[in-house]
Scaffold this motif. Structure first.
Motif, PDB file in Angstrom:
ATOM      1  N   LYS A  15      50.481  29.659  22.195  1.00 24.18           N
ATOM      2  CA  LYS A  15      50.051  30.582  21.143  1.00 24.18           C
ATOM      3  C   LYS A  15      49.358  29.711  20.105  1.00 24.18           C
ATOM      4  O   LYS A  15      50.006  28.921  19.410  1.00 24.18           O
ATOM      5  N   LEU A  19      46.063  28.920  17.148  1.00 23.79           N
ATOM      6  CA  LEU A  19      45.085  29.423  16.194  1.00 23.79           C
ATOM      7  C   LEU A  19      43.694  29.248  16.795  1.00 23.79           C
ATOM      8  O   LEU A  19      43.360  28.158  17.279  1.00 23.79           O
ATOM      9  N   PRO A  44      59.450  29.327  15.519  1.00 22.97           N
ATOM     10  CA  PRO A  44      58.856  30.534  14.925  1.00 22.97           C
ATOM     11  C   PRO A  44      57.348  30.562  15.207  1.00 22.97           C
ATOM     12  O   PRO A  44      56.705  29.519  15.234  1.00 22.97           O
ATOM     13  N   GLU A  45      56.831  31.750  15.420  1.00 21.78           N
ATOM     14  CA  GLU A  45      55.406  31.870  15.712  1.00 21.78           C
ATOM     15  C   GLU A  45      54.582  31.580  14.461  1.00 21.78           C
ATOM     16  O   GLU A  45      55.011  31.843  13.338  1.00 21.78           O
ATOM     17  N   VAL A  46      53.399  31.035  14.683  1.00 23.39           N
ATOM     18  CA  VAL A  46      52.443  30.790  13.606  1.00 23.39           C
ATOM     19  C   VAL A  46      51.572  32.030  13.487  1.00 23.39           C
ATOM     20  O   VAL A  46      51.024  32.515  14.487  1.00 23.39           O
ATOM     21  N   GLU A  47      51.452  32.553  12.278  1.00 20.47           N
ATOM     22  CA  GLU A  47      50.678  33.778  12.054  1.00 20.47           C
ATOM     23  C   GLU A  47      49.209  33.558  12.411  1.00 20.47           C
ATOM     24  O   GLU A  47      48.622  32.531  12.090  1.00 20.47           O
ATOM     25  N   GLY A  48      48.647  34.538  13.129  1.00 22.02           N
ATOM     26  CA  GLY A  48      47.229  34.496  13.475  1.00 22.02           C
ATOM     27  C   GLY A  48      46.909  33.830  14.806  1.00 22.02           C
ATOM     28  O   GLY A  48      45.745  33.664  15.146  1.00 22.02           O
ATOM     29  N   THR A  49      47.941  33.452  15.556  1.00 29.47           N
ATOM     30  CA  THR A  49      47.688  32.789  16.837  1.00 29.47           C
ATOM     31  C   THR A  49      47.318  33.796  17.922  1.00 29.47           C
ATOM     32  O   THR A  49      47.642  34.982  17.828  1.00 29.47           O
ATOM     33  N   GLU A  50      46.641  33.293  18.947  1.00 28.73           N
ATOM     34  CA  GLU A  50      46.307  34.085  20.122  1.00 28.73           C
ATOM     35  C   GLU A  50      47.027  33.464  21.307  1.00 28.73           C
ATOM     36  O   GLU A  50      47.095  32.245  21.429  1.00 28.73           O
ATOM     37  N   THR A  51      47.558  34.312  22.191  1.00 27.69           N
ATOM     38  CA  THR A  51      48.313  33.826  23.354  1.00 27.69           C
ATOM     39  C   THR A  51      47.389  33.515  24.510  1.00 27.69           C
ATOM     40  O   THR A  51      46.535  34.321  24.867  1.00 27.69           O
ATOM     41  N   GLN A  80      55.958  22.625  19.119  1.00 31.93           N
ATOM     42  CA  GLN A  80      55.098  22.978  18.005  1.00 31.93           C
ATOM     43  C   GLN A  80      53.834  22.163  18.203  1.00 31.93           C
ATOM     44  O   GLN A  80      53.907  20.987  18.584  1.00 31.93           O
TER      45      GLN A  80
END
Length: 177
Positions: free
Chosen positions: A70, A72, A89-96, A125
């Motif tokens: 996931k 950016l 925790p996921e990083v906001e704005g990521t694409e899988t 991370q």
């Protein structure tokens, strides 16, 4: 230009040494030679998106199987900065980016367990080229001793059972040389 994912690092380059189908043992020899303490190789079959990659670490081989990342979309380079056995925790704005489906992961773990091979499920991370956290990833990582005697069998079973590649195509080998 070919892009190869190796341990959540992205390497840009062209293919290295090529080995014929009957020479998977030569790949093993290349990876395990005493003087080759930091070599890597990626083995795939033409026409199939599955691959097996291994990298040499002194006295063992580490073979990561990327499952997902996931990331950016703005980052140009990713490198692992920390790893653990539970998700970050996921990083906001990521694409899988999905590299293996859930059923393939289950099949892979079953295959490794059946062969009594040491593996770990690893979450990382990832940082970008500026050193900022830019995503997370999940890999199944296999550790092979340098005296492992069934590498060709492992390659064939992994590509056939997990990826359904069949062994009718030509092996594609990429190395760091």
């Amino acid at each position: 230009m070919r892009i190869t994912i190796l341990s959540a690092l992205i390497f840009f380059g062209t293919s290295g040494i090529c080995f014929a189908e009957s020479q998977i043992d030569d790949v093993w020899e290349y990876l395990t030679k005493k003087e080759n303490s930091s070599q890597w190789a990626v083995i795939s079959i033409e026409g199939n998106r599955g691959f097996l990659q291994c990298e040499r670490y002194d006295e063992y081989l580490r073979c990561p199987f990327p499952v997902w990342a996931k990331l950016l979309p703005s980052a140009k380079f990713y490198a692992p900065i920390s790893v653990q056995t539970s998700p970050y925790p996921e990083v906001e704005g990521t694409e899988t980016k999905l590299y293996m489906e859930a059923n393939q992961v289950k099949t892979l773990i079953s295959l490794l367990s059946e062969k009594k091979l040491e593996y770990a499920e690893v979450y990382s991370q990832l940082e970008d080229e500026k050193g900022a956290v830019a995503g997370t990833s999940y890999d199944v990582v296999l550790i092979l001793d340098l005296d492992y005697a069934k590498f060709e069998n492992l390659v064939n079973e992994f590509l056939n059972i997990v990826w359904g590649a069949g062994i009718t195509g030509d092996y594609q080998i990429e190395t760091d040389s």
